[in-house]
Structure formats: structure tokens, C-alpha cells
Scaffold this motif. Structure first.
Motif, PDB file in Angstrom:
ATOM      1  N   LYS A 117      40.918 -33.940 -72.149  1.00 14.03           N
ATOM      2  CA  LYS A 117      40.329 -32.840 -72.903  1.00 14.03           C
ATOM      3  C   LYS A 117      39.792 -33.287 -74.260  1.00 14.03           C
ATOM      4  O   LYS A 117      39.173 -32.496 -74.967  1.00 14.03           O
ATOM      5  CB  LYS A 117      41.384 -31.749 -73.153  1.00 14.03           C
ATOM      6  CG  LYS A 117      42.017 -31.193 -71.881  1.00 14.03           C
ATOM      7  CD  LYS A 117      41.102 -30.230 -71.176  1.00 14.03           C
ATOM      8  CE  LYS A 117      41.800 -29.609 -69.985  1.00 14.03           C
ATOM      9  NZ  LYS A 117      40.925 -28.706 -69.243  1.00 14.03           N
ATOM     10  N   GLY A 118      40.072 -34.532 -74.629  1.00 13.75           N
ATOM     11  CA  GLY A 118      39.591 -35.010 -75.927  1.00 13.75           C
ATOM     12  C   GLY A 118      40.244 -34.291 -77.101  1.00 13.75           C
ATOM     13  O   GLY A 118      39.611 -34.028 -78.120  1.00 13.75           O
ATOM     14  N   LEU A 119      41.536 -33.973 -76.952  1.00 15.59           N
ATOM     15  CA  LEU A 119      42.259 -33.282 -78.017  1.00 15.59           C
ATOM     16  C   LEU A 119      43.412 -34.143 -78.505  1.00 15.59           C
ATOM     17  O   LEU A 119      44.016 -34.881 -77.728  1.00 15.59           O
ATOM     18  CB  LEU A 119      42.828 -31.956 -77.499  1.00 15.59           C
ATOM     19  CG  LEU A 119      41.839 -30.802 -77.371  1.00 15.59           C
ATOM     20  CD1 LEU A 119      42.514 -29.604 -76.746  1.00 15.59           C
ATOM     21  CD2 LEU A 119      41.277 -30.426 -78.732  1.00 15.59           C
ATOM     22  N   GLY A 120      43.749 -33.992 -79.762  1.00 17.18           N
ATOM     23  CA  GLY A 120      44.804 -34.805 -80.343  1.00 17.18           C
ATOM     24  C   GLY A 120      46.161 -34.137 -80.327  1.00 17.18           C
ATOM     25  O   GLY A 120      47.086 -34.615 -80.972  1.00 17.18           O
ATOM     26  N   CYS A 121      46.270 -33.046 -79.567  1.00 17.81           N
ATOM     27  CA  CYS A 121      47.493 -32.258 -79.657  1.00 17.81           C
ATOM     28  C   CYS A 121      47.720 -31.501 -78.353  1.00 17.81           C
ATOM     29  O   CYS A 121      46.772 -31.000 -77.748  1.00 17.81           O
ATOM     30  CB  CYS A 121      47.306 -31.289 -80.820  1.00 17.81           C
ATOM     31  SG  CYS A 121      48.531 -30.013 -80.992  1.00 17.81           S
ATOM     32  N   ALA A 122      48.991 -31.437 -77.915  1.00 16.00           N
ATOM     33  CA  ALA A 122      49.381 -30.566 -76.813  1.00 16.00           C
ATOM     34  C   ALA A 122      50.440 -29.612 -77.358  1.00 16.00           C
ATOM     35  O   ALA A 122      51.221 -29.992 -78.231  1.00 16.00           O
ATOM     36  CB  ALA A 122      49.937 -31.378 -75.650  1.00 16.00           C
ATOM     37  N   VAL A 123      50.435 -28.391 -76.877  1.00 19.91           N
ATOM     38  CA  VAL A 123      51.380 -27.386 -77.382  1.00 19.91           C
ATOM     39  C   VAL A 123      52.414 -27.087 -76.312  1.00 19.91           C
ATOM     40  O   VAL A 123      52.065 -26.749 -75.173  1.00 19.91           O
ATOM     41  CB  VAL A 123      50.646 -26.086 -77.765  1.00 19.91           C
ATOM     42  CG1 VAL A 123      51.636 -25.025 -78.238  1.00 19.91           C
ATOM     43  CG2 VAL A 123      49.618 -26.366 -78.859  1.00 19.91           C
ATOM     44  N   ALA A 124      53.672 -27.247 -76.670  1.00 25.13           N
ATOM     45  CA  ALA A 124      54.752 -26.898 -75.748  1.00 25.13           C
ATOM     46  C   ALA A 124      54.971 -25.394 -75.823  1.00 25.13           C
ATOM     47  O   ALA A 124      55.075 -24.829 -76.917  1.00 25.13           O
ATOM     48  CB  ALA A 124      56.027 -27.644 -76.124  1.00 25.13           C
ATOM     49  N   VAL A 125      55.016 -24.748 -74.661  1.00 30.27           N
ATOM     50  CA  VAL A 125      55.190 -23.290 -74.627  1.00 30.27           C
ATOM     51  C   VAL A 125      56.369 -22.931 -73.747  1.00 30.27           C
ATOM     52  O   VAL A 125      56.772 -23.703 -72.873  1.00 30.27           O
ATOM     53  CB  VAL A 125      53.915 -22.577 -74.101  1.00 30.27           C
ATOM     54  CG1 VAL A 125      52.732 -22.834 -75.014  1.00 30.27           C
ATOM     55  CG2 VAL A 125      53.585 -22.985 -72.681  1.00 30.27           C
ATOM     56  N   ASP A 126      56.903 -21.726 -73.979  1.00 30.37           N
ATOM     57  CA  ASP A 126      58.015 -21.265 -73.136  1.00 30.37           C
ATOM     58  C   ASP A 126      57.458 -20.511 -71.919  1.00 30.37           C
ATOM     59  O   ASP A 126      56.247 -20.480 -71.714  1.00 30.37           O
ATOM     60  CB  ASP A 126      58.980 -20.391 -73.950  1.00 30.37           C
ATOM     61  CG  ASP A 126      58.338 -19.106 -74.471  1.00 30.37           C
ATOM     62  OD1 ASP A 126      58.926 -18.474 -75.352  1.00 30.37           O
ATOM     63  OD2 ASP A 126      57.238 -18.733 -73.991  1.00 30.37           O
TER      64      ASP A 126
END
Lengths: 156, 166
Positions: free
Chosen positions: A39-48
Motif C-alpha cells: 500500500k506504500g504506507l509507513g504505518c499499520a493500525v492494530a484494531v480490536d
């Protein structure tokens, strides 16, 4: 109205939101960085389970992991989420985003809807794009940028 | 006797070369600062640089120790490229053990854009925003490296000018 007033009045909705890479806390670093690369992103978000953000896994965390652990890629992202992270509502003013990022030194902010569900990312890049849009002439009237490798400037 | 030709008076035929020039009208101090300041008004230093022969692991250690997203790869004042967290993500992470002792020059981003210290902050932001570069090396008139702009420094500048515009 000027840029300053626009920043005070406009909401985060006016910024271009980046697609959220949502992962479970149990997702491996290997899988998360695969998604980040695609995705060319520098971040992934952990979700519940309800889609609410628990924290961010960033490129910076990846570097720390690689430097400190032999099994970096097999670890769970949930164990290496950024200590400092913020979520803002899409209806919050851009001035609040600027303030948060400056105070906490953040690059990304998670944007949530009224129910607290993560819907996107924004941050430094989104804000720079927003400001740049106010000055379209800035690139029309300025000289071309330098590229690495030029021994000297062209012209007199 | 030659007929005297009357030349038109200067104001009849004169065309102001600036007649199509529309001066910028600033709505506030923040806008004025972004156009009329130059990048020297922004924080451009310190600059973290490494030699092209520095290993990947050493470069990453420096980024980790200083909490920075990128290092410039240079020999003296001559810029060769940039090595960033994104390079680690896309080129290094999957094979860190295999490449950590390789020179960082193998993995640095080469075709980077620069700006000059006399360019305006608005110009620098435009380049960063439209060209997709998070970090912008800044050169002086001799094309020597004098600084680097990144998102954190841009945010600092914007916050400062935003608060001063009140």
C-alpha cells in the motif's frame, strides 16, 4: 479568508485521508510490513474486534525491532505498537491536528468516525498537501529544483 | 524639405511590461511568511549524514539512536542519495541479516529532489507534497549541502508561524 483562518475553520475531512491498513494485534510483523509495502504506507493500525484502534505499528518500530531482535519478523505487531498515538474525529478542526502532531511529535494520526471506528489515516503529508494547495503559483514561478548529481547550477 | 514624422508620445504607445503582473494579495501573516520567507527561516540542521560505504546496520543504528527517519548519504558536502525508513521497509526488512553489512549506497534512494536555501517554504512544501518526497535536502548557491527539511521541521515552522499570526 486566509490560510490561518482556513486551518482554524476547516475540519480534517478536508484533508486527503490515507487508506487504513487495519491489522489484528496478533498479526505478525512480516504480514504487516507486507501490507505496508503493497500500500506504500509507513504505518499499520492494530484494531480490536469492533474496528476501534489500539495503536500504530510504524516503520520506526520496524527499525527498532530489526536492531534488537533476531526474530523480528515473527513477532506480533500488538507487542510493538507505538507508545504515543492519537486518534481524532473526522469533524475535528485541522488546527487540532497541527497541535497534536507538533506537541507529540507524531507523523500519523488515526481518524475515527463518530462511533470511534478507525476510518483512515492522516498526518504530516496530508497537512503539507493542504497547505501546498493554497499556493499553486509557488511552483509555477519558482525555478526547477535541483537534482542530485548536478555539479553546478545552470546558467549565469 | 523632408517631412518631419511625428513619433507617438511615449504614453500613447507605451505598454507597461508589468501590466499583466498581479501581485500576490496575502490574506494573513501565515500566507505572507510561506511565500516571502526562505527555507533558511526553517530549521535545516542538524544534518545526519553517512558515507556511501557505511553499512546498512550502522546507518539504521544511527537512525534508531537519534530517532530520525532518514540519513543523507554524502561524501563531504556532495550529496549522493538518501536512505530512509521507507528504504528499510521496501528493500531491507525481509533480508536484514543478509544485507546488514552491505554498504548503504546499495540501498539508498538516488533520484531525490533538492531545493535551495533561497527557495520559499511554500515552494519546498509544494515539492514535498506533489512529488512525494518526505525529505528535501537543501543546497546553497554553490550546490553544497547545507540542510535538510523533513515533515517534523515543516510542522514546527507551520506551528510557529500559525501561532504568530494570531
Amino acid at each position: 479568508m486566509g490560510l490561518r483562518q482556513d486551518i482554524l475553520n476547516d475540519s480534517i475531512e478536508k484533508l486527503e485521508l490515507r487508506e487504513l491498513i487495519a491489522v489484528r494485534p496478533t498479526t505478525s510483523v512480516r504480514a504487516a510490513i507486507g501490507l505496508m509495502r503493497r500500500k506504500g504506507l509507513g504505518c499499520a493500525v492494530a484494531v480490536d474486534d469492533a474496528g476501534k484502534p489500539l495503536g500504530k505499528f510504524t516503520e520506526r518500530a520496524l527499525i527498532s525491532l530489526l536492531m534488537e531482535h533476531k526474530d523480528a519478523l515473527d513477532r506480533r505487531v500488538g507487542d510493538h505498537l507505538a507508545e504515543e498515538w492519537v486518534s481524532l474525529k473526522i469533524t475535528d478542526p485541522i488546527s487540532k491536528l497541527l497541535e497534536c502532531m507538533q506537541e507529540k511529535g507524531l507523523r500519523f494520526v488515526v481518524v475515527v468516525d463518530d462511533d470511534g471506528r478507525a476510518i483512515g489515516l492522516t498526518g504530516q503529508k496530508g497537512l503539507m498537501e493542504y497547505v501546498a494547495e493554497h499556493f499553486p503559483r509557488a511552483v509555477l514561478v519558482q525555478p526547477m529544483v535541483s537534482r542530485v548529481g548536478m555539479d553546478e547550477r545552470e546558467g549565469a | 524639405m523632408a517631412k518631419r514624422v511625428r513619433r507617438p508620445a511615449p504614453d500613447e504607445d507605451f505598454q507597461d511590461p508589468l501590466s499583466n503582473y498581479d501581485p500576490i494579495e496575502y490574506q494573513d501573516k501565515l500566507e505572507r511568511a510561506l511565500i516571502e520567507d526562505d527555507t533558511r527561516e526553517m530549521k535545516l540542521t542538524p544534518i545526519a549524514t553517512v558515507e556511501p560505504s557505511t553499512t546498512v546496520a550502522e546507518a539504521m543504528q544511527q537512525m534508531h539512536d537519534h530517532g530520525i527517519a532518514a540519513v543523507l548519504v554524502a561524501t563531504g558536502d556532495n550529496l549522493m542519495g538518501l536512505f530512509s525508513e521507507r528504504d528499510v521497509l521496501t528493500k531491507i526488512a525481509d533480508r536484514f541479516d543478509d544485507v546488514k553489512n552491505h554498504p548503504v549506497a546499495e540501498f539508498m534512494t538516488l533520484d531525490i529532489l533538492c531545493a535551495h536555501e533561497t527557495d520559499s517554504p511554500a515552494f519546498a512544501l509544494n515539492v514535498m507534497a506533489t512529488q512525494g518526497f518526505r525529505h528535501l535536502p537543501i543546497l546553497n548557491v554553490d550546490s553544497k549541502l547545507v540542510g535538510i527539511l523533513g515533515p517534523r521541521r515543516v510542522m514546527s515552522y507551520l506551528t510557529d508561524r500559525f501561532e504568530k499570526g494570531a
